[in-house]
Design an enzyme around this catalytic site. Structure first.
Site, PDB file in Angstrom:
ATOM      1  N   ASP A  13       0.396  -7.564 -11.566  1.00 41.28           N
ATOM      2  CA  ASP A  13      -0.175  -7.808 -10.229  1.00 41.28           C
ATOM      3  C   ASP A  13       0.308  -9.127  -9.628  1.00 41.28           C
ATOM      4  O   ASP A  13      -0.383  -9.728  -8.810  1.00 41.28           O
ATOM      5  CB  ASP A  13      -1.710  -7.805 -10.267  1.00 41.28           C
ATOM      6  CG  ASP A  13      -2.278  -6.598 -10.992  1.00 41.28           C
ATOM      7  OD1 ASP A  13      -1.872  -5.479 -10.653  1.00 41.28           O
ATOM      8  OD2 ASP A  13      -3.113  -6.774 -11.898  1.00 41.28           O
ATOM      9  N   GLU A  14       1.506  -9.570 -10.001  1.00 36.25           N
ATOM     10  CA  GLU A  14       1.985 -10.864  -9.497  1.00 36.25           C
ATOM     11  C   GLU A  14       2.534 -10.776  -8.079  1.00 36.25           C
ATOM     12  O   GLU A  14       2.713 -11.805  -7.423  1.00 36.25           O
ATOM     13  CB  GLU A  14       3.091 -11.422 -10.419  1.00 36.25           C
ATOM     14  CG  GLU A  14       2.634 -11.738 -11.823  1.00 36.25           C
ATOM     15  CD  GLU A  14       2.893 -10.580 -12.775  1.00 36.25           C
ATOM     16  OE1 GLU A  14       2.711 -10.757 -13.981  1.00 36.25           O
ATOM     17  OE2 GLU A  14       3.275  -9.490 -12.288  1.00 36.25           O
ATOM     18  N   GLY A  15       2.856  -9.582  -7.616  1.00 40.23           N
ATOM     19  CA  GLY A  15       3.438  -9.445  -6.285  1.00 40.23           C
ATOM     20  C   GLY A  15       4.907  -9.063  -6.317  1.00 40.23           C
ATOM     21  O   GLY A  15       5.667  -9.389  -5.408  1.00 40.23           O
ATOM     22  N   ASN A  38       0.858   3.817 -13.746  1.00 39.21           N
ATOM     23  CA  ASN A  38      -0.320   2.997 -14.054  1.00 39.21           C
ATOM     24  C   ASN A  38      -0.289   1.675 -13.315  1.00 39.21           C
ATOM     25  O   ASN A  38      -1.301   0.983 -13.214  1.00 39.21           O
ATOM     26  CB  ASN A  38      -0.412   2.741 -15.558  1.00 39.21           C
ATOM     27  CG  ASN A  38       0.860   2.149 -16.144  1.00 39.21           C
ATOM     28  OD1 ASN A  38       1.956   2.413 -15.660  1.00 39.21           O
ATOM     29  ND2 ASN A  38       0.725   1.378 -17.197  1.00 39.21           N
ATOM     30  N   HIS A  41       3.041  -1.292  -7.002  1.00 39.86           N
ATOM     31  CA  HIS A  41       3.628  -2.407  -6.265  1.00 39.86           C
ATOM     32  C   HIS A  41       3.200  -2.289  -4.810  1.00 39.86           C
ATOM     33  O   HIS A  41       3.499  -1.305  -4.144  1.00 39.86           O
ATOM     34  CB  HIS A  41       5.162  -2.368  -6.351  1.00 39.86           C
ATOM     35  CG  HIS A  41       5.683  -2.743  -7.698  1.00 39.86           C
ATOM     36  ND1 HIS A  41       7.026  -2.774  -7.996  1.00 39.86           N
ATOM     37  CD2 HIS A  41       5.049  -3.111  -8.830  1.00 39.86           C
ATOM     38  CE1 HIS A  41       7.186  -3.153  -9.251  1.00 39.86           C
ATOM     39  NE2 HIS A  41       6.002  -3.347  -9.771  1.00 39.86           N
ATOM     40  N   SER A 296      -4.240  -2.059  -7.240  1.00 37.74           N
ATOM     41  CA  SER A 296      -3.639  -1.190  -6.230  1.00 37.74           C
ATOM     42  C   SER A 296      -3.655   0.276  -6.644  1.00 37.74           C
ATOM     43  O   SER A 296      -3.575   1.164  -5.800  1.00 37.74           O
ATOM     44  CB  SER A 296      -2.197  -1.635  -5.943  1.00 37.74           C
ATOM     45  OG  SER A 296      -1.440  -1.671  -7.128  1.00 37.74           O
ATOM     46  N   VAL A 409       3.553 -17.338   0.954  1.00 37.17           N
ATOM     47  CA  VAL A 409       2.367 -17.924   1.590  1.00 37.17           C
ATOM     48  C   VAL A 409       1.558 -16.875   2.356  1.00 37.17           C
ATOM     49  O   VAL A 409       0.777 -17.206   3.247  1.00 37.17           O
ATOM     50  CB  VAL A 409       2.764 -19.086   2.526  1.00 37.17           C
ATOM     51  CG1 VAL A 409       3.336 -20.240   1.723  1.00 37.17           C
ATOM     52  CG2 VAL A 409       3.755 -18.636   3.598  1.00 37.17           C
TER      53      VAL A 409
END
Length: 423
Positions: A13-15, A38, A41, A296, A409
């Site tokens: 889930d870091e992006g 599972n 993104h 997500s 940001v």
């Protein structure tokens, strides 16, 4: 040419989805090398939010080839739903998405087995997403799996044998289930899959490299969920680290180029498992609210805490990270003080390395830095960064030994600031 690798350094889930979308203009090919539906993104593209579970994030760039590699496990029913949603929103993919014949299929009974195994564990359950990932990789390793290429050869016989074997296991577990709807949707997914290019992806990727094409390998989840190096047994069933790109795509280790490591300015984890810096107070709740920290795929609330530099240094080492990317800096905009875990206290002893087992008895040791108390979401360049934020970046770089090349940001791809651009 070499392949560049993009992967998460924490518990997922870091992006990664957003960053892949930002980086893809520089590449000809984007390839997924492990994991399954599972992990999702999340990307925001032209004001619309998308969640990709199995399809590479390069699909939003019209001229890119996207590859689902042999290390991925694929659920035809979920793939069909994901692909149809993308096509309905104006992103055609049948000509641009190639699927490895060696990728393993998640069967309907794999999902049932996933639920049955979790139920049997009781309080010791791992907290899986219930998507059948573990049982699919189990069949792969035990040489009982059904692969994408099998759809074209003796499929009914291979599927029937696997299904019968799973039903025997479920019978021994006394687990009640109804396969009817799952199997119906799955078979429809199989027919849909036949419209796509099935390829020998190891040859395809290496031929692209030989022809001078640039390739970006996209990982799912995060290093701390790696089956070997993560917080075992609370991990996923595949290798999420950089080496997984080699085995999940058929790329030699000496073909790896840049390794982009992504991390949040704080930490999150979804599901069960150890989390040394987890916060159980209003600070953790604030991070969750401001960061919209809900899974997500599952919708589960994510656990939140301060950044863990002990675990992060370990991840940087394991992956050979060459460039760091920090996500969700803006979530910490309103905090007076920012904390960072720089060591663990285990059995009264302070250590600065990641130990064999962090499931219990690990107490974080924090360094404190002043917050920047500035709205970062409107910033266009690093020249606008407040002094306190620059101090945080410098502190992290000194601790991790790698430059933070990109800072995010906000959720939109435009809210991405590249640093060290003069180089």
């Amino acid at each position: 040419m070499k392949v560049d690798v993009l992967l998460g350094l924490q518990w997922g889930d870091e992006g990664k989805g957003k960053v892949v979308d930002v980086l893809t203009p520089k590449y000809d090919v984007v390839a997924r090398f492990q994991g399954g539906p599972n992990a999702g993104h999340t990307l925001e593209f032209e004001g619309q939010k998308y969640v990709l579970r199995s399809i590479p994030s390069g699909i939003f760039q019209g001229d890119k080839v996207n590859i689902i590699g042999n290390g991925v496990v694929l659920d035809p029913a979920l793939f069909k739903a994901e692909a149809e949603a993308l096509e309905a929103s104006g992103h055609p993919l049948k000509e641009r998405l190639h699927i490895s014949k060696k990728a393993h299929l998640i069967l309907p009974t794999h999902r049932i087995l996933d639920a049955a195994y979790e139920a049997a564990k009781g309080d010791a359950k791992v907290g899986t997403t219930g998507k059948g990932i573990g049982p699919t990789y189990t069949d792969k390793v035990s040489r009982n799996g059904v692969r994408v290429g099998d759809i074209l050869h003796n499929f009914e016989q291979k599927y029937g044998a696997a299904k019968a074997r799973h039903e025997q296991i479920l019978k021994s577990l006394n687990y009640e289930y109804d396969l009817t709807e799952l199997e119906k949707a799955w078979m429809e997914g199989i027919e849909y899959l036949k419209q796509f290019h099935f390829v020998d992806s190891e040859h395809e990727v290496n031929n692209y490299l030989k022809d001078g094409k640039s390739v970006l390998c996209e990982g799912a989840q995060g290093t701390m969920l790696d089956i070997d190096f993560g917080s075992y047994p609370f991990v996923t069933s595949s290798n999420t680290v950089c080496a997984g790109a080699c085995t999940g795509l058929g790329v030699a280790p000496n073909r790896i180029g840049e390794v982009f490591g992504i991390f949040k300015a704080y930490c999150t984890r979804v599901g069960a498992g150890p989390f040394p810096t987890e916060l159980f107070d209003e600070t953790g709740d604030k991070m969750c609210t401001l960061g919209h920290e809900f899974g997500s795929v599952t919708g589960r609330k994510r656990r939140c805490g301060w950044i863990d530099l002990v675990a992060l240094k370990y991840s940087v080492m394991i992956n050979g990270v060459t460039k760091l990317i920090m996500m969700k800096s803006d979530v910490l905009d309103t905090f007076d003080t920012i904390k960072a875990c720089v060591a663990y206290k285990v059995d009264g002893e302070e250590i600065d390395y990641f130990p064999y087992d962090i499931t219990e008895g690990v107490e974080p040791v924090y360094a404190e830095l002043p917050g920047w108390k500035t709205d970062m979401t409107k910033m266009q360049s690093e020249d606008e960064f407040p002094e306190e934020f620059n101090a945080y970046l410098t502190f992290l770089e000194e601790q991790l030994g790698v430059e933070i090349k990109i800072v995010s940001v906000g959720p939109d791809r435009a809210q991405t600031i590249e640093r060290y651009t003069e180089e």
